[in-house]
Design an enzyme around this catalytic site. Structure first.
Site, PDB file in Angstrom:
ATOM      1  N   ASP A 251       0.789  -0.975  -0.025  1.00  0.00           N
ATOM      2  CA  ASP A 251      -0.003  -0.097  -0.035  1.00  0.00           C
ATOM      3  C   ASP A 251       1.016   1.229   0.146  1.00  0.00           C
ATOM      4  O   ASP A 251       1.955   1.092  -0.087  1.00  0.00           O
ATOM      5  CB  ASP A 251      -0.964   0.021   1.045  1.00  0.00           C
TER       6      ASP A 251
HETATM    7  C1  BGC Z   1      -5.134   3.232   0.155  1.00  0.00           C
HETATM    8  C2  BGC Z   1      -4.995   2.264  -0.898  1.00  0.00           C
HETATM    9  C3  BGC Z   1      -5.050   2.882  -2.294  1.00  0.00           C
HETATM   10  C4  BGC Z   1      -3.747   3.755  -2.298  1.00  0.00           C
HETATM   11  C5  BGC Z   1      -3.783   4.143  -3.565  1.00  0.00           C
HETATM   12  C6  BGC Z   1      -3.988   4.096  -0.037  1.00  0.00           C
HETATM   13  O1  BGC Z   1      -3.962   5.010   1.195  1.00  0.00           O
HETATM   14  O2  BGC Z   1      -5.092   2.458   1.550  1.00  0.00           O
HETATM   15  O3  BGC Z   1      -6.411   1.300  -0.772  1.00  0.00           O
HETATM   16  O4  BGC Z   1      -5.409   2.012  -3.183  1.00  0.00           O
HETATM   17  O5  BGC Z   1      -3.816   4.484  -1.340  1.00  0.00           O
HETATM   18  O6  BGC Z   1      -4.443   5.544  -3.670  1.00  0.00           O
END
Ligand code: BGC
Length: 740
Positions: free
Chosen positions: A268
């Site tokens: 993530d």
């Molecule tokens: C989230 C993810 C997301 C990623 C990209 C993160 O803060 O937890 O679910 O895909 O950001 O935007």
């Protein structure tokens, strides 16, 4: 600059062969480059990223949706980098792109895999016009905590429902052929356990036993992978002391060794470097080592891999063979997407944005996701013929942005049709519509226009209150500890109620709310989640009976926050509660001894039942289940049992019902839930029509992980129900007996 490479003219060579050929030509720096995903830098992306792409230091960009820019970045990758490897272009396409579908939790309330697949397909096609070839969806974290803001993005509390719908989303995004125009790679997230964050506080710790992890949280991921999900994203959270991004048990043992996953895992956002903040590692280099060793193939943002992995390999702390495997995982997906054949996007190859099909799908999804929670004395549907005026009140009636919900980076607010607009259009001057917003936002604490709201309610035949949460109150990092209607909404309900007319509440929110303080103040509640672009037409059709509500809750609604976690498939405990073992604290006799009541698992102030159960949802029709039966009373391992019941629409209107199949395994090597969903069917019935609803249960469907973490189906007695919710239904029994 690009050299003529065999991987481009590979002809019939298999993807594995092409991956191997390409890997053989790559330098260590180019390999680690493939493992690096960077934020695109908006309008300046080309200037910002050109050199790094030319040098082969970037494998993927995220958050670039200008197709000209994406094509230029792909051109640089193809023509100006040594090996010409195309880019993955990632974006959070969570519930629609320009056309916004209901939030995933709302889509889950449709219990309709075909519809959910269509929603994802529309989203994929719209996103693909921008050059996006990879979405960070579906989110299939199981959660039993409505305080958690990300419950909005989830498919609810049940592993079976989330598996069926998660698979449908994967199929919708990826299509039959990942390389075809309009297909984008899916990403099942967040692996794993994120939905169990303590007290629903986003990013908090999770402690989930391995048995529960396997029986509940991992199941939708296994299903998504079996359906061909190309990628997985790790969770931000700490799982039993080892953050998911550094968790080799999850990423190597379960994912690769047990499940044989051959796509790739992305971290993530910056979660590799966060391993040091968690306290698992000392610095970024150690975080890169921990994440790579654990099996995170690509790092999203953060830069720990690109800065530290080459040195870690040179120092002999990371084996280059391991890097090769990880890069192969990434390249395999790029080949499957057909990016080496054509990395460019021509928007005119794809359907127009918000075309008729997209908007029809959005209406259908909003229609099917709305759940009629209560409907006293047939308060709904409203009759156009019998009304002369309607009072429309509340902060969500005409809020084109708020109805879209969380995670709508690309959602086009101009496309939104609000309930107020749709009601006016539908009534078209035949019925007077008066509107008072009453609150600026759902959180407002200003009651100066409540008198006016009560006055128009008093003058009208019915008051329709549009309540709920604005979109900012749910989603990532937007957890709440109090999940009542925010602001002064309960007071607004009370004031409108005093006007003495029927009161209908339409609630739009990103999570289940505790509605105890308003439930008796209103005649009907239609819970619409955040319904998306076409909220208005769908809600107007439901209010006026053009369509009957047919959504069913994918998650339990607690009476009060202190009951959380409360979910239908709980364990029985050694002291299960029942109506005659519980007492309310107001009724305790001061002279009674401590042991004269209770001694079962309930709360003195809340009992043990939810306000609305999983699977609940009313209709304008009436559905009756009869004659539940199985084709055998005993089956053997490997057999399939047929379970059926007759379903009749005894009401006056055609409507859809979601028939649900639940099972209880009475005795297990580990204790089993009191009920588990094992099947569901959405059926349309005309008034008076009877349908035979039949489910097939294979003994493998009854398997669970035992105390040795073996997947087993045990002989013994089972209960089985078919009904319209987890609380109602007809019950019968069957046994699994040993083969010999
Ligand atoms: C989230 C993810 C997301 C990623 C990209 C993160 O803060 O937890 O679910 O895909 O950001 O935007």
């Amino acid at each position: 600059m690009a050299i003529a490479t065999s991987h481009k003219q590979a002809g019939q060579a298999s993807i594995e062969q092409r991956v191997e050929d390409l890997l053989r030509q790559m330098t260590l720096a180019e390999k680690v480059g493939q493992m690096n995903q960077v934020e695109s830098g908006g309008d300046h992306a080309v200037v910002h990223l050109r050199h790094a792409i030319q040098d082969g230091h970037i494998g993927s960009v995220l958050n670039q949706v200008d197709v000209e820019i994406v094509n230029e970045l792909q051109r640089i990758a193809e023509n100006e980098s040594r090996l010409g490897i195309p880019l993955l272009v990632g974006r959070d396409v969570i519930h629609g792109f320009k056309t916004v579908m209901p939030i995933p939790l709302g889509q889950a309330a449709s219990w309709d895999p075909d519809l959910v697949r269509d929603c994802a397909r529309v989203a994929a096609r719209e996103a693909a016009r921008s050059g996006v070839n990879w979405t960070f969806a579906p989110m299939i974290d199981i959660t039993r905590d409505p305080r958690w803001g990300r419950i909005a993005e989830s498919l609810g509390e049940d592993a079976y429902l989330a598996s069926e719908l998660g698979v449908a989303m994967v199929e919708g995004f990826q299509g039959d052929d990942l390389a075809s125009v309009g297909s984008i790679a899916a990403c099942a997230k967040h692996f794993a356990g994120y939905g169990a964050v303590e007290s629903g506080r986003d990013y908090a710790t999770t402690n989930v036993s391995e048995n529960e992890l396997r029986n509940v949280h991992l199941r939708p991921f296994k299903a998504a992978i079996d359906a061909g999900a190309s990628t997985l994203m790790t969770s931000f959270s700490d799982l039993d002391g080892v953050p998911a991004t550094g968790n080799d048990f999850l990423l190597r043992q379960v994912l690769r060794e047990e499940w044989g996953f051959d796509g790739f895992v992305v971290s993530d956002w910056d979660s590799v470097r966060q391993l040091a903040i968690h306290g698992l590692t000392e610095n970024d280099a150690a975080s890169a080592l921990a994440a790579a060793t654990a099996g995170v193939d690509m790092e999203m943002a953060g830069g720990a891999y690109i800065h530290h992995l080459p040195k870690l390999v040179e120092e002999g702390r990371v084996d280059e063979a391991m890097i090769d495997e990880m890069v192969a995982n990434i390249l395999r997906v790029k080949f499957r997407l057909g990016l080496f054949e054509n990395p460019y996007t021509n928007p005119s190859d794809l359907p127009a944005i918000a075309d008729e099909h997209a908007l029809d799908t959005a209406v259908q999804a909003a229609l099917q996701s709305a759940v009629l929670l209560k409907n006293d004395d047939h308060a709904l549907p409203l009759s156009v013929e019998r009304l002369s005026s309607v009072a429309v009140i509340g902060p969500m009636a005409d809020a084109p942005y708020e109805q879209l919900g969380t995670w709508i980076f690309d959602g086009d607010i101009q496309l939104s049709v609000t309930p107020l607009q749709a009601i006016r259009r539908m009534l078209d001057g035949n019925v007077e519509v008066r509107y008072v917003r009453a609150m600026d936002t759902s959180r407002s604490r200003q009651s100066d226009t409540f008198d006016e709201a009560a006055a128009i309610a008093g003058d009208a035949d019915v008051a329709v209150l549009f309540l709920g949460e604005e979109s900012i109150l749910s989603g990532e990092a937007h957890s709440r500890a109090d999940i009542n209607l925010p602001g002064d909404q309960a007071e607004l309900v009370r004031r409108v109620r005093e006007a003495g007319k029927p009161v209908i509440a339409v609630i739009m929110a990103g999570r289940p709310l505790t509605l105890t303080n308003i439930v008796d103040q209103v005649d009907a509640i239609l819970f619409a989640w955040h319904p998306g672009t076409m909220a208005g037409p769908a809600i107007a059709d439901l209010l006026f009976g053009i369509e009957s509500p047919s959504g069913k809750l994918p998650v339990t609604f607690p009476r009060m926050v202190g009951q959380i976690p409360i979910y239908y498939n709980q364990k029985n405990t050694g002291k299960p509660p029942s109506p005659d073992t519980i007492i309310h604290l107001d009724d305790i006799d001061p002279k009674a001894s401590q042991t004269s009541h209770g001694l079962t698992a309930f709360h003195l102030d809340a009992g043990y039942t939810p306000l609305f159960a999983f699977g609940h949802g009313l209709s304008y029709a009436r559905f009756e289940y009869q004659n539940l039966r199985t084709n055998a009373s005993e089956i053997r391992p490997g057999d399939t049992l047929q379970v059926s019941a007759e379903l009749t629409n005894t009401g006056e209107v055609p409507a859809e019902e979601v028939a649900q199949l639940y099972v209880r395994d009475l005795v297990g090597n580990v204790t089993r839930p009191v009920k588990e969903l094992k099947g569901f069917k959405r059926l349309r019935l005309d008034p008076g029509q009877t349908i035979e609803v039949e489910f097939r249960l294979h003994t493998d469907d009854l398997a669970f992980y035992d105390r040795n973490m073996q997947l087993v189906t045990e002989p013994g007695e089972f209960h089985v129900w078919i009904g319209g919710s987890s609380e109602t239904g007809l019950r019968t029994e069957f046994r699994i007996v040993d083969s010999d």
